[in-house]
Design an enzyme around this catalytic site. Structure first.
Site, mmCIF file in Angstrom:
data_model
loop_
_atom_site.group_PDB
_atom_site.id
_atom_site.type_symbol
_atom_site.label_atom_id
_atom_site.label_comp_id
_atom_site.label_asym_id
_atom_site.label_seq_id
_atom_site.Cartn_x
_atom_site.Cartn_y
_atom_site.Cartn_z
ATOM 1 N N ASP A 134 -21.558 68.257 -12.476
ATOM 2 C CA ASP A 134 -21.941 69.605 -12.020
ATOM 3 C C ASP A 134 -22.602 70.343 -13.183
ATOM 4 O O ASP A 134 -22.645 69.819 -14.301
ATOM 5 C CB ASP A 134 -20.708 70.382 -11.506
ATOM 6 C CG ASP A 134 -21.074 71.394 -10.415
ATOM 7 O OD1 ASP A 134 -21.957 72.257 -10.657
ATOM 8 O OD2 ASP A 134 -20.484 71.344 -9.326
ATOM 9 N N TYR B 247 -34.331 74.898 3.242
ATOM 10 C CA TYR B 247 -33.032 74.204 3.263
ATOM 11 C C TYR B 247 -32.996 73.170 4.387
ATOM 12 O O TYR B 247 -32.644 72.001 4.170
ATOM 13 C CB TYR B 247 -31.911 75.230 3.425
ATOM 14 C CG TYR B 247 -30.529 74.631 3.469
ATOM 15 C CD1 TYR B 247 -29.904 74.181 2.304
ATOM 16 C CD2 TYR B 247 -29.828 74.511 4.674
ATOM 17 C CE1 TYR B 247 -28.630 73.632 2.337
ATOM 18 C CE2 TYR B 247 -28.553 73.965 4.720
ATOM 19 C CZ TYR B 247 -27.954 73.527 3.548
ATOM 20 O OH TYR B 247 -26.690 72.978 3.585
ATOM 21 N N GLY C 261 -16.437 74.165 -3.774
ATOM 22 C CA GLY C 261 -16.564 73.895 -2.339
ATOM 23 C C GLY C 261 -16.203 72.476 -1.916
ATOM 24 O O GLY C 261 -15.135 71.960 -2.247
HETATM 25 P P1 NAD Z 1 -20.930 75.238 -3.249
HETATM 26 O O1 NAD Z 1 -21.973 76.181 -3.674
HETATM 27 O O2 NAD Z 1 -19.534 75.682 -3.148
HETATM 28 O O3 NAD Z 1 -20.955 73.931 -4.173
HETATM 29 C C1 NAD Z 1 -22.149 73.319 -4.568
HETATM 30 C C2 NAD Z 1 -21.971 72.735 -5.944
HETATM 31 O O4 NAD Z 1 -23.206 72.101 -6.310
HETATM 32 C C3 NAD Z 1 -21.666 73.800 -7.013
HETATM 33 O O5 NAD Z 1 -20.555 73.456 -7.788
HETATM 34 C C4 NAD Z 1 -22.940 73.845 -7.824
HETATM 35 O O6 NAD Z 1 -22.742 74.180 -9.181
HETATM 36 C C5 NAD Z 1 -23.464 72.418 -7.652
HETATM 37 N N1 NAD Z 1 -24.881 72.407 -7.981
HETATM 38 C C6 NAD Z 1 -25.828 73.283 -7.557
HETATM 39 N N2 NAD Z 1 -26.985 73.062 -8.169
HETATM 40 C C7 NAD Z 1 -26.782 72.021 -9.013
HETATM 41 C C8 NAD Z 1 -27.608 71.360 -9.946
HETATM 42 N N3 NAD Z 1 -28.879 71.740 -10.165
HETATM 43 N N4 NAD Z 1 -27.075 70.329 -10.642
HETATM 44 C C9 NAD Z 1 -25.792 69.967 -10.474
HETATM 45 N N5 NAD Z 1 -24.960 70.568 -9.599
HETATM 46 C C10 NAD Z 1 -25.450 71.595 -8.893
HETATM 47 O O7 NAD Z 1 -21.455 74.695 -1.833
HETATM 48 P P2 NAD Z 1 -20.803 73.729 -0.731
HETATM 49 O O8 NAD Z 1 -20.781 74.498 0.518
HETATM 50 O O9 NAD Z 1 -19.581 73.062 -1.220
HETATM 51 O O10 NAD Z 1 -21.988 72.676 -0.597
HETATM 52 C C11 NAD Z 1 -21.850 71.314 -0.920
HETATM 53 C C12 NAD Z 1 -22.859 70.515 -0.096
HETATM 54 O O11 NAD Z 1 -22.572 70.687 1.288
HETATM 55 C C13 NAD Z 1 -24.305 70.987 -0.280
HETATM 56 O O12 NAD Z 1 -25.153 69.857 -0.308
HETATM 57 C C14 NAD Z 1 -24.562 71.802 0.972
HETATM 58 O O13 NAD Z 1 -25.922 71.837 1.309
HETATM 59 C C15 NAD Z 1 -23.749 71.036 1.973
HETATM 60 N N6 NAD Z 1 -23.405 71.774 3.183
HETATM 61 C C16 NAD Z 1 -22.656 72.918 3.114
HETATM 62 C C17 NAD Z 1 -22.360 73.600 4.280
HETATM 63 C C18 NAD Z 1 -21.553 74.868 4.295
HETATM 64 O O14 NAD Z 1 -21.482 75.507 5.356
HETATM 65 N N7 NAD Z 1 -20.926 75.254 3.200
HETATM 66 C C19 NAD Z 1 -22.819 73.105 5.506
HETATM 67 C C20 NAD Z 1 -23.571 71.954 5.539
HETATM 68 C C21 NAD Z 1 -23.856 71.290 4.367
#
Ligand code: NAD
Length: 258
Positions: free
Chosen positions: A32, A153, A12
């Site tokens: 990660d 969250y 992501g």
């Molecule tokens: P995603 O699930 O694609 O990526 C998240 C990554 O974090 C993954 O690669 C996962 O393996 C890693 N991760 C999870 N738990 C972990 C742990 N215990 N230790 C190490 N790494 C870990 O999600 P994303 O959408 O890319 O989210 C990235 C950030 O953006 C997050 O903080 C999320 O809350 C934030 N965010 C996302 C959105 C959305 O709509 N996608 C919106 C607002 C904020």
């Protein structure tokens, strides 16, 4: 070339950030739970130590920017451990490695979800960084995943945004020449949201909660570009800001409060 650390680099927004920085010639140390230079689980103490030790070893003791992106959206206590305490451990644990940089920077990923309903008790416990008590509170909230669980969250993200506001101007950050900021994305198309936005019905329901009048749901690269600017050399004076990259959901929900 700058050396940057990106947590959540396997997927992501973190993956898009890593790709953008590498395209710009930076060296990226990804962190990660899989497919990363430093494989570490940020939900517990051992993983957080492994993160700092791994980055220290691979960087030779000097980094230029930290991008704390890793996060979970599940209505579980693990979301508290990773989103809040994992992010703090990343930034605080790597801060001393930033001191050798000419242009040190730190950015974390909050969310527009900080504006959605949250649990006051959990937010208060995060405010005093009491991890055992916060996990216990989340355990209770998680019993009803659809209702109280959903507050977990938002609570972690509200607490993260407040943490940035409290920390940014202190001797440890601004005083050490390190801009500390956050981005707050709206709905971004990543594996985290894939299921929710797969159907027209799902998209509509989500956009009702998170209105995005400007250009709708965004790709990860949109957030990566903002992160890269906040964490780049050009950012010399943006300090303690929560920058919404949300297609307008903050404006719709909060109106003219600034
Ligand atoms: P995603 O699930 O694609 O990526 C998240 C990554 O974090 C993954 O690669 C996962 O393996 C890693 N991760 C999870 N738990 C972990 C742990 N215990 N230790 C190490 N790494 C870990 O999600 P994303 O959408 O890319 O989210 C990235 C950030 O953006 C997050 O903080 C999320 O809350 C934030 N965010 C996302 C959105 C959305 O709509 N996608 C919106 C607002 C904020």
């Amino acid at each position: 070339a700058r050396t940057s650390v990106v947590t959540g680099s396997a997927s992501g927004i973190g993956k898009a950030t890593r790709e953008l920085l590498e395209l710009r010639g930076e060296r990226v140390i990804g962190v990660d739970v899989h497919d990363a230079e430093v494989v570490a689980d940020l939900s517990d103490a051992a993983g957080r130590t492994a993160l700092v030790e791994g980055v220290r070893r691979l960087s030779g003791g000097r980094i230029d920017a930290v991008y704390a992106v890793a996060g979970l959206a599940a209505p579980t206590p693990a979301t508290v451990a990773v989103n809040f305490f994992g992010t703090l451990a990343t930034l605080e644990g790597l801060r001393s490695l930033l001191s050798g940089s000419r242009a040190p920077r730190a950015v974390l990923v909050s969310s527009m979800a900080a504006l959605l309903p949250s649990d006051e008790d959990l937010v208060a416990l995060l405010g005093i960084c009491d991890e055992p008590a916060a996990l216990a509170r989340a355990e209770i909230l998680a019993k009803e995943p659809e209702t109280t669980g959903a507050l977990i969250y938002a609570s972690t993200k509200l607490a993260l945004s407040r943490w940035v506001r409290r920390q940014a101007a202190t001797p440890q950050w601004a005083g050490a020449g390190i801009p500390l900021n956050a981005v707050a994305p709206g709905i971004i198309a990543t594996p985290m949201t894939a299921e929710l936005i797969a159907t027209e019905q799902g998209r509509e329901a989500l956009l009702k909660m998170v209105p995005m009048p400007l250009n709708g749901i965004a790709e990860s690269a949109v957030v990566a570009k903002l992160l890269a600017w906040l964490g780049g050399e050009e950012n010399t004076h943006v300090c303690g800001q929560i920058v919404y990259v949300d297609g307008g959901s903050d404006v719709v929900l909060r109106g003219d409060s600034v």
